[in-house]
Write an enzyme that holds these catalytic residues in place. Structure first.
Site, PDB file in Angstrom:
ATOM      1  CG  HIS A  17      70.592  31.841  20.911  1.00 22.61           C
ATOM      2  ND1 HIS A  17      69.285  31.790  21.110  1.00 22.61           N
ATOM      3  CD2 HIS A  17      71.350  31.509  21.923  1.00 22.61           C
ATOM      4  CE1 HIS A  17      69.080  30.899  22.352  1.00 22.61           C
ATOM      5  NE2 HIS A  17      70.347  30.694  22.807  1.00 22.61           N
ATOM      6  CE  LYS A  41      68.537  25.456  29.412  1.00 23.06           C
ATOM      7  NZ  LYS A  41      69.260  26.039  28.411  1.00 23.06           N
TER       8      LYS A  41
END
Ligand code: PNS
Length: 165
Positions: A17, A41
């Protein structure tokens, strides 16, 4: 001023990321990294923890801002006047899901384009789920996440494991 939004669940932020955020920050004037909910999630870290991790990991990046939002990405980009959504693409397996999200977001907010940055080969295999799995099983996560959040992840793992006893 060109503003890009870089959304994700960042549960937790990985070096993959950070690589995408750093490269987006070199292209756009202003990058807003926004911690969002992915309804498919269950998060290990709270939204506040994920924001805090990102703030610390991007501390030196002057045109990067960290935020969180509980609604639709399309509404957020409109609210922030952002014309670009930046996502990282790791492998072909990411493509179908990302393509579907990009088309949905364009339908909901035609003003924002989704731009994909291909991941660096160093991080092709890396994901937040993998980091959590390795950490929960006692493996070394130092090559996967920013050094400043390693202890926080290990503390959370200890907390989860002690609640199981
Ligand atoms: O890091 P992730 O889990 O792949 O990121 C997915 C995320 C959080 C960007 C996506 O689930 C999202 O945009 N959530 C916000 C709610 C929303 O707009 N859903 C519709 C997306 S098409």
């Amino acid at each position: 001023m060109k503003t890009a939004v870089c959304p994700g669940s960042f549960d937790p932020v990985t070096l993959g990321h950070i690589d995408i955020i750093r490269r987006a920050a070199a292209i756009f004037d202003h990058v807003i990294v926004v911690v969002m909910n992915n309804t498919s999630k269950t998060a290990m870290f709270t939204q506040e923890e994920r924001v805090d991790f990102l703030k610390r990991a991007t501390a030196g990046m002057t045109n990067v801002e960290i935020d969180s939002y509980g609604g639709l990405l399309a509404d957020y980009t409109q609210m922030k006047n952002a014309s670009v959504i930046v996502k990282g693409l790791r492998a072909l397996s990411d493509f179908e899901y990302e393509f579907q999200m990009a088309l949905t977001n364009r339908k909901l907010n035609p003003q924002a384009e989704t731009a994909f940055l291909t991941t660096s080969t160093d991080y092709m295999y890396l994901s937040s789920s993998l980091v959590k799995q390795v950490a929960m099983l006692g493996g070394d996560i130092r090559d996967f996440v920013p050094a400043c959040i390693v202890d926080d992840i290990l503390r959370k793992v200890r907390q989860i494991n002690s609640n199981k006893i």
